[in-house]
Design a protein around this motif. Sequence first.
Motif, PDB file in Angstrom:
ATOM      1  N   LEU A  98       0.840  -1.197   0.000  1.00  0.00           N
ATOM      2  CA  LEU A  98       0.000   0.000   0.000  1.00  0.00           C
ATOM      3  C   LEU A  98       0.875   1.247   0.000  1.00  0.00           C
ATOM      4  O   LEU A  98       0.624   2.206  -0.734  1.00  0.00           O
ATOM      5  CB  LEU A  98      -0.916  -0.024   1.232  1.00  0.00           C
ATOM      6  CG  LEU A  98      -1.979   1.064   1.252  1.00  0.00           C
ATOM      7  CD1 LEU A  98      -2.951   0.879   0.106  1.00  0.00           C
ATOM      8  CD2 LEU A  98      -2.716   1.053   2.586  1.00  0.00           C
TER       9      LEU A  98
ATOM     10  N   HIS B 110       2.746   1.432  -3.566  1.00  0.00           N
ATOM     11  CA  HIS B 110       1.937   1.553  -4.778  1.00  0.00           C
ATOM     12  C   HIS B 110       0.672   2.397  -4.584  1.00  0.00           C
ATOM     13  O   HIS B 110       0.003   2.715  -5.552  1.00  0.00           O
ATOM     14  CB  HIS B 110       1.588   0.167  -5.302  1.00  0.00           C
ATOM     15  CG  HIS B 110       2.797  -0.706  -5.446  1.00  0.00           C
ATOM     16  ND1 HIS B 110       3.791  -0.435  -6.358  1.00  0.00           N
ATOM     17  CD2 HIS B 110       3.203  -1.803  -4.761  1.00  0.00           C
ATOM     18  CE1 HIS B 110       4.750  -1.342  -6.230  1.00  0.00           C
ATOM     19  NE2 HIS B 110       4.423  -2.172  -5.272  1.00  0.00           N
ATOM     20  N   GLY B 111       0.392   2.750  -3.342  1.00  0.00           N
ATOM     21  CA  GLY B 111      -0.840   3.503  -3.108  1.00  0.00           C
ATOM     22  C   GLY B 111      -0.642   4.907  -2.576  1.00  0.00           C
ATOM     23  O   GLY B 111      -1.520   5.745  -2.698  1.00  0.00           O
ATOM     24  N   THR B 112       0.535   5.184  -1.974  1.00  0.00           N
ATOM     25  CA  THR B 112       0.719   6.528  -1.427  1.00  0.00           C
ATOM     26  C   THR B 112       1.596   7.353  -2.360  1.00  0.00           C
ATOM     27  O   THR B 112       2.332   6.806  -3.178  1.00  0.00           O
ATOM     28  CB  THR B 112       1.410   6.504  -0.040  1.00  0.00           C
ATOM     29  OG1 THR B 112       2.760   6.090  -0.219  1.00  0.00           O
ATOM     30  CG2 THR B 112       0.697   5.566   0.913  1.00  0.00           C
ATOM     31  N   ILE B 113       1.512   8.657  -2.190  1.00  0.00           N
ATOM     32  CA  ILE B 113       2.324   9.521  -3.040  1.00  0.00           C
ATOM     33  C   ILE B 113       3.807   9.315  -2.728  1.00  0.00           C
ATOM     34  O   ILE B 113       4.644   9.426  -3.598  1.00  0.00           O
ATOM     35  CB  ILE B 113       1.932  11.007  -2.910  1.00  0.00           C
ATOM     36  CG1 ILE B 113       2.060  11.498  -1.482  1.00  0.00           C
ATOM     37  CG2 ILE B 113       0.516  11.234  -3.391  1.00  0.00           C
ATOM     38  CD1 ILE B 113       1.788  12.988  -1.342  1.00  0.00           C
ATOM     39  N   TYR B 114       4.109   8.977  -1.483  1.00  0.00           N
ATOM     40  CA  TYR B 114       5.524   8.796  -1.130  1.00  0.00           C
ATOM     41  C   TYR B 114       6.112   7.575  -1.830  1.00  0.00           C
ATOM     42  O   TYR B 114       7.257   7.580  -2.263  1.00  0.00           O
ATOM     43  CB  TYR B 114       5.682   8.705   0.391  1.00  0.00           C
ATOM     44  CG  TYR B 114       5.088   9.911   1.057  1.00  0.00           C
ATOM     45  CD1 TYR B 114       5.664  11.164   0.857  1.00  0.00           C
ATOM     46  CD2 TYR B 114       3.908   9.829   1.802  1.00  0.00           C
ATOM     47  CE1 TYR B 114       5.096  12.299   1.396  1.00  0.00           C
ATOM     48  CE2 TYR B 114       3.339  10.961   2.346  1.00  0.00           C
ATOM     49  CZ  TYR B 114       3.935  12.196   2.143  1.00  0.00           C
ATOM     50  OH  TYR B 114       3.371  13.315   2.668  1.00  0.00           O
TER      51      TYR B 114
ATOM     52  N   ARG C 271       5.076   6.500  -4.678  1.00  0.00           N
ATOM     53  CA  ARG C 271       5.230   6.920  -6.074  1.00  0.00           C
ATOM     54  C   ARG C 271       6.507   7.731  -6.237  1.00  0.00           C
ATOM     55  O   ARG C 271       7.230   7.610  -7.206  1.00  0.00           O
ATOM     56  CB  ARG C 271       4.003   7.729  -6.475  1.00  0.00           C
ATOM     57  CG  ARG C 271       3.989   8.201  -7.908  1.00  0.00           C
ATOM     58  CD  ARG C 271       3.897   7.074  -8.915  1.00  0.00           C
ATOM     59  NE  ARG C 271       2.641   6.367  -8.945  1.00  0.00           N
ATOM     60  CZ  ARG C 271       1.505   6.823  -9.492  1.00  0.00           C
ATOM     61  NH1 ARG C 271       1.495   7.990 -10.073  1.00  0.00           N
ATOM     62  NH2 ARG C 271       0.421   6.086  -9.478  1.00  0.00           N
ATOM     63  N   TYR C 272       6.795   8.577  -5.229  1.00  0.00           N
ATOM     64  CA  TYR C 272       8.017   9.377  -5.288  1.00  0.00           C
ATOM     65  C   TYR C 272       9.256   8.478  -5.315  1.00  0.00           C
ATOM     66  O   TYR C 272      10.196   8.729  -6.056  1.00  0.00           O
ATOM     67  CB  TYR C 272       8.104  10.315  -4.082  1.00  0.00           C
ATOM     68  CG  TYR C 272       7.107  11.450  -4.096  1.00  0.00           C
ATOM     69  CD1 TYR C 272       6.344  11.722  -5.228  1.00  0.00           C
ATOM     70  CD2 TYR C 272       6.948  12.265  -2.987  1.00  0.00           C
ATOM     71  CE1 TYR C 272       5.439  12.768  -5.245  1.00  0.00           C
ATOM     72  CE2 TYR C 272       6.048  13.316  -2.992  1.00  0.00           C
ATOM     73  CZ  TYR C 272       5.288  13.558  -4.118  1.00  0.00           C
ATOM     74  OH  TYR C 272       4.398  14.587  -4.131  1.00  0.00           O
TER      75      TYR C 272
ATOM     76  N   GLN D 136       9.483   5.536  -6.467  1.00  0.00           N
ATOM     77  CA  GLN D 136       9.591   4.952  -7.814  1.00  0.00           C
ATOM     78  C   GLN D 136      10.148   5.956  -8.801  1.00  0.00           C
ATOM     79  O   GLN D 136      10.989   5.629  -9.643  1.00  0.00           O
ATOM     80  CB  GLN D 136       8.219   4.489  -8.300  1.00  0.00           C
ATOM     81  CG  GLN D 136       7.613   3.389  -7.443  1.00  0.00           C
ATOM     82  CD  GLN D 136       6.260   2.963  -7.984  1.00  0.00           C
ATOM     83  OE1 GLN D 136       6.072   2.811  -9.178  1.00  0.00           O
ATOM     84  NE2 GLN D 136       5.299   2.779  -7.094  1.00  0.00           N
ATOM     85  N   ALA D 137       9.679   7.200  -8.694  1.00  0.00           N
ATOM     86  CA  ALA D 137      10.147   8.241  -9.616  1.00  0.00           C
ATOM     87  C   ALA D 137      11.646   8.466  -9.443  1.00  0.00           C
ATOM     88  O   ALA D 137      12.389   8.569 -10.416  1.00  0.00           O
ATOM     89  CB  ALA D 137       9.384   9.544  -9.372  1.00  0.00           C
TER      90      ALA D 137
END
Lengths: 330, 511
Positions: free
Chosen positions: A182, A185-189, A191-192, A194-195
């Motif tokens: 979660l 793959h679910g929080t903006i952190y 996602r960050y 991954q970026a």
Amino acid sequence: MKKLLGILSLFLLVFVITALQNPKFIEPYSMETLQVKIGLFGILGIGAALVIMTGGIDLSIGSIVGLTGTLVTFLLQEKDFSPGSAILLAIALCSFLGLAHGLLITKLKLQPFVVTLCGLLIYRGAGRWIAGTRSLGFGEHLEGLTKIISTEIPFPIPIFGKSYDIPSSFLILLALTAVFSLFLHGTIYGRYLQAIGRNEQAAQYSGIRTDRMKILAYILCSTLASIGGVLLAIDANSVQAASFGNFYELYAIAAAVLGGFALTGGEGLIVGVLLGTAVLRLLFKASNFLGISDDLEFALVGIVLLIGAVVDEVAKRAVTRLRRRREADS
Amino acid sequence: MTSSLLEARAVTKRFPGVVALKNVSLSVAEGEALALIGENGAGKSTLMKILAGIQQPDEGEIRWRGDATSIRSVQDAMNLGIALIHQELNLADNLNIGANIFLGREPRRFGWIDRAKIRQESATVLERVGLNFSPDVSVSRLSIGQRQLVEIAKALSMNARVIIMDEPTSSLSSREAERLFEVVEDLKNQGVAIIYISHRLGEVRKLADRVMVFRDGENSGELNREDVTHERMVELMVGRDISSHFSRQSHSPGDTVLKVTELTTRAFPSEKVSFSIRKGEIVGIAGLVGAGRTEMLRVLFGIDPKVAGSVEVAGKITSFTHPKQAIEAGLALVPEDRKAEGIVLTWPVDFNSSLPGLDQKVKGRCFINFHEEKSTAENVIQELNVKTPSRHQMLEFLSGGNQQKVVLGKWLELGPKVLLLDEPTRGIDIGAKEEIYQLMDRSAKEGMAVLFVSSEMEEILGVSDRVLVMHEGAILGELSKNELSEESVMRLATGQSLSESSTLSSESAVS
């Protein structure tokens, strides 16, 4: 996803072969110890995966495990700490060490490999300095603590007429897998992270505080390694500062990579770590049940992992070639 | 003209989609310094690469001492005696001067590197360029100017008869440049031919025996020493009649949104930059490559720290140490290097277009709103006309123009007050360029202040309401829409202020 199916089929293949060769392998007791091991090592793997996601690496995991085990047992046995405060103190210390890794890597721009390799040496040395050559355990606290990892929850449906149990350590891993899936793959952190792994500069230019996110990854990795260290120490009930946790960083990294995390960063699912750990522990266990000499154990695991990597790469190339041909046709 | 040593005749070179050189000719004689000038993209570097054997011409011929020859590789060029000194020097920092001079062709003795010979021969060529260093000194201890001299020494050690220098003074101090000019004079006296590419017209005037001007991949003119003036050079460089494809109506601008006062960047610590932009305005920043334009945008967006000065956004004095703060204040930057800085190439359209807005639309949010992400991506695709099969397509499979639209789109979704763009149409086909211009225009109409850096003259002339021209870190002048011409921009960009008369200006441009 395809990678996960591949690793899952590898798991099933090894599992079936071992079960056919030696039916004792699927006895409830044997299955339970396998699950305990997967549970404990999987926790380390999740930590390693978070760091690998950012394109970094943490080689100090094994020494963090060693230091935690040493510190907790030492505080209990020699300094009369209560179990709760000893464990919390050790985990807090290791979180702080993770913070130090992150700061050195982001602010001083040191290589993650170098920073955590130094960590590997320093924490191992510190543990030995604290405890010397003694073998420390949990003494009278053991019985209470063991419940954390090996409380058995009966599996509701009997398989082949036998009732199986699920140990709590495996359930802990399942819960952590859910939480960190979660998170990633679910929080903006997540996602960050991954970026950052895919293009740190573009992430920074998009307003992401890349340094803070990387520091967070190293803190989480050391904290999870420390939590894993506590549980592994309870499981072993015998901690030698010089050897406890040796090589565990490599198991953790191997589990993450096997589970689909690319060392270049930015790629991977936390469920993959669970599967990767499962394959790794299964290989060790299967080699026992197949009567393969202990001396060959490492070589066997290494060979299977290598074959996996080769097959993966060959398959990837085949897919690219196919896609190109299809594009050329259209 | 004396008989030529090296000559290119009617050379044509095509790249996919562009003709870089059309029928160009050029020659240089022994002991002659030929300056080659032209705007960015005029084809200067391409021809030099052909002469140095790095690229092959599609048509035309190369003559050496009057005989047709072909230069198929760098090795061929070296054997003839042609050496190219790149703008970004190619020395190995970890080796000493002697080792660099003989890199890749070390003299051997019994299979071992003959250090005595390296030392001896290096000392000879170092003396010829007037560099008083032992060949044993590490290159890492040399200044840029000294490294340049080592490169020249290296060329001499290969018995170079023609030395091509690509903007050799672009990163030199004025004293280092002076030293270089002396060396060039010496080399000429020794019979070496020099081809000298430069944007600095002052030094061209001082140094060149003859000036060749390129424009849009063609010879646009040639000037002999006595005819070389600043005006003539600029005229030949830009002379074409620009039929601007894109023209726009300017809108009446509103309040000042961005005010920059005496801003100093690390790249040019002795220069101060001041300007302001109003709502609805499109301001172009022109200048040559290396004029400090990108550096300024990076400071404005909080990527690099500023050295001094102040930045006001919508009346509030700000000081950004991270792009996040700039974004929160209402700035957005479409960076110069799209693949490295603008997008995550191996990510799909939706992840890319939502990235900066994940935590902007709702403060303190922790979980990704996948519904919102989807609508953001669909908006970007629709509003900016991104040609993609779906929002799940990886950006690596989209064209440069469509990638750029995603970059622009992710910012427009946040509704910035100030839109900064750095070379917004670099590497983009003409159709998409037009669309990017339309989007810039629309953004201005909607009340954004648009500030863009461009090295493309047509873009600067066609899109801007107002143009700031930068030269070596300073804003040399500001041109309003009716003062705007290719010539006025080029003049400022090459370091000549508009008010100065020609004689004065050419002297001042040297310093």
